[in-house]
Design an enzyme around this catalytic site. Structure first.
Site, PDB file in Angstrom:
ATOM      1  N   GLU A  17     -16.311  -9.855  -9.202  1.00 12.03           N
ATOM      2  CA  GLU A  17     -15.375  -8.950  -9.873  1.00 12.03           C
ATOM      3  C   GLU A  17     -14.570  -9.733 -10.888  1.00 12.03           C
ATOM      4  OE1 GLU A  17     -12.688  -6.580  -7.523  1.00 12.03           O
ATOM      5  OE2 GLU A  17     -14.239  -6.062  -6.068  1.00 12.03           O
ATOM      6  N   GLU A  75     -13.095  -8.970  -0.299  1.00  8.75           N
ATOM      7  CA  GLU A  75     -11.730  -9.497  -0.396  1.00  8.75           C
ATOM      8  C   GLU A  75     -10.988  -9.528   0.939  1.00  8.75           C
ATOM      9  OE1 GLU A  75     -10.928  -8.530  -5.101  1.00  8.75           O
ATOM     10  OE2 GLU A  75      -9.704  -7.489  -3.618  1.00  8.75           O
TER      11      GLU A  75
END
Length: 440
Positions: free
Chosen positions: A351, A167
């Site tokens: 995710e 991320e």
């Protein structure tokens, strides 16, 4: 669950994910200090000033935790490595205890038939590197490449996949523009440099692993679907800017060798000198791309400095994080990513999950809302696959309730309930539902 394994292609992989600082217990095993230790020690940053010093004590309980992964029928375990556990100063002499731990962890996964999916960085920068500028300093790309070589020399031969950085938007924007995560900076110049250097570090890490002969290397980006809160041209433009710096910046850098104009209009004056020359490194060849997806945001114009926007509360049902539940966004992102950026490259949902209330009844932890959330997002994955997207796997966040960063231990994303007093693990109804879907 209304889904079962046979509803998906034979080579489709299911997994679950965790991150090192959130579960291991950083105050043991010779780990060095990180920016998250510093951030948590600063009053007002973290709920109840909680930290990751003990977390879920996965450092000592990893075998039982991996039994849970195996017994649920997952194919893969996506885990992260702590830079400060491996190299306490961020550079120099490695910590033998840290290397030994990840050696044991790797073998324990393989012993259970799990594919190890490693992430080299999940936000816990060693504090000594932050003292030298952290992600604002171009040298971090070489520091990260050196760290990559140290840990991959030890475990790289047994990895199923590796991604350098989890991320990048959170590493750069959330932490340097909004100041909501470590190191808690609010500075547009720091943000622009972090936005670029995080990709440069990713590229140097990939180059290093290629030089070592490693394969199945990827990138993991997080995404939030941006919808204009109203039909005004100003709000539509604001949503476009949000999409540009949140979603498109990193994919464009990785796969197009450029940054989107809607983001450059605010960030270009602050980028480091010569940034245009780094795309050959940033765009190092990848074998797959991972998408982390949780929610969408409604965006409206705001009369403030660039990016001149604000988030507006949406009408959809929300998780305990206050995030709207919008499965359609996952399908849209998978389709758009394949169409505009990655083509035939395999995509993974690396995710997806939710924070939900846990209801304890007669020793059973009930979380039907999580089951519904996963069902609806697997529907979105199936629709994307049916439209021709080469989506190859789905990872649930997270295996365990854990340290949820600035929210401390308050928000629970786990398939397995953790009592943070006793550290007892109790699989929730979502765990049992997934186990039935994957193993029956």
């Amino acid at each position: 669950m209304r889904h079962k394994r046979s509803d998906f292609p034979q080579d489709f992989l299911f997994g679950t994910a965790t991150s090192s600082y959130q579960i291991e217990g950083h105050g043991q095993g010779g780990a060095g200090r990180t920016i998250w230790d510093d951030y948590a020690d600063t009053p007002g940053n973290v709920v109840r000033a909680e930290n990751g010093q003990r977390a879920c004590d996965h450092y000592n309980r990893y075998e039982a935790d991996l039994d849970l992964v195996r017994d649920a029928g997952f194919d893969c375990y996506r885990f992260s490595l702590s830079w400060a556990r491996i190299m306490p100063e961020g550079r120099g002499t490695p910590n033998a205890e840290g290397l030994d731990f990840y050696d044991r962890l790797t073998d324990a996964m393989l012993d259970r038939g799990l594919k190890p999916a490693a992430t080299l960085y999940h936000w816990e920068l060693p504090s000594p590197l932050q003292d030298m500028g952290g992600w604002r300093n171009r040298d971090i790309a070489e520091w990260f490449a050196d760290y990559t070589r140290v840990i991959m020399d030890r475990i790289g031969d047994r990895m199923w996949s590796v991604a350098p950085i989890n991320e990048p938007w959170c590493v750069a924007w959330l932490s340097h523009f909004m100041g909501l995560q470590a190191p808690g900076v609010r500075d547009i110049r720091a943000t622009a440099r972090a936005m670029h250097h995080v990709l440069l570090a990713h590229g140097r890490s990939i180059e290093t692993m290629r030089d070592m002969g490693l394969n199945n290397l990827g990138a993991v980006v997080n995404m939030e679907w941006a919808t204009a809160a109203d039909g005004s041209p100003e709000s539509v433009a604001a949503a476009t800017r949000y999409d540009a710096y949140y979603n498109r910046w990193f994919l464009s850098g990785l796969f197009k060798g450029a940054y989107p104009e809607a983001a450059l209009e605010g960030l270009e004056p602050h980028l480091p000198k010569g940034w245009q020359d780094d795309f050959a490194t940033i765009g190092a060849k990848l074998d797959w791309c991972g998408l982390n997806y949780y929610t969408r945001k409604l965006i409206a114009h705001d009369d403030t400095p660039w990016p001149s926007l604000k988030e507006v509360d949406g009408p959809l049902p929300k998780t305990l994080m206050g995030w709207e539940i919008y499965p359609q966004g996952l399908q849209d992102f998978l389709e758009r990513t394949a169409r505009e950026y990655t083509g035939d490259l395999p995509l993974y949902v690396t995710e997806n999950g939710m924070a939900s209330p846990d209801v304890l009844t007669d020793g059973t932890v009930r979380d039907e809302a999580r089951i519904a959330y996963i069902n609806d997002h697997l529907d979105a994955v199936q629709r994307a696959h049916a439209s021709g997207v080469p989506v190859k796997g789905y990872f649930v966040w997270s295996l365990l309730d854990n340290y949820e960063w600035s929210l401390g231990y308050e928000k629970r994303f786990g398939l397995v309930h953790v009592d943070f007093d006793t550290l007892a693990r109790t699989p929730k109804t979502s765990y049992h539902a997934l186990k039935h879907a994957l193993t029956a």
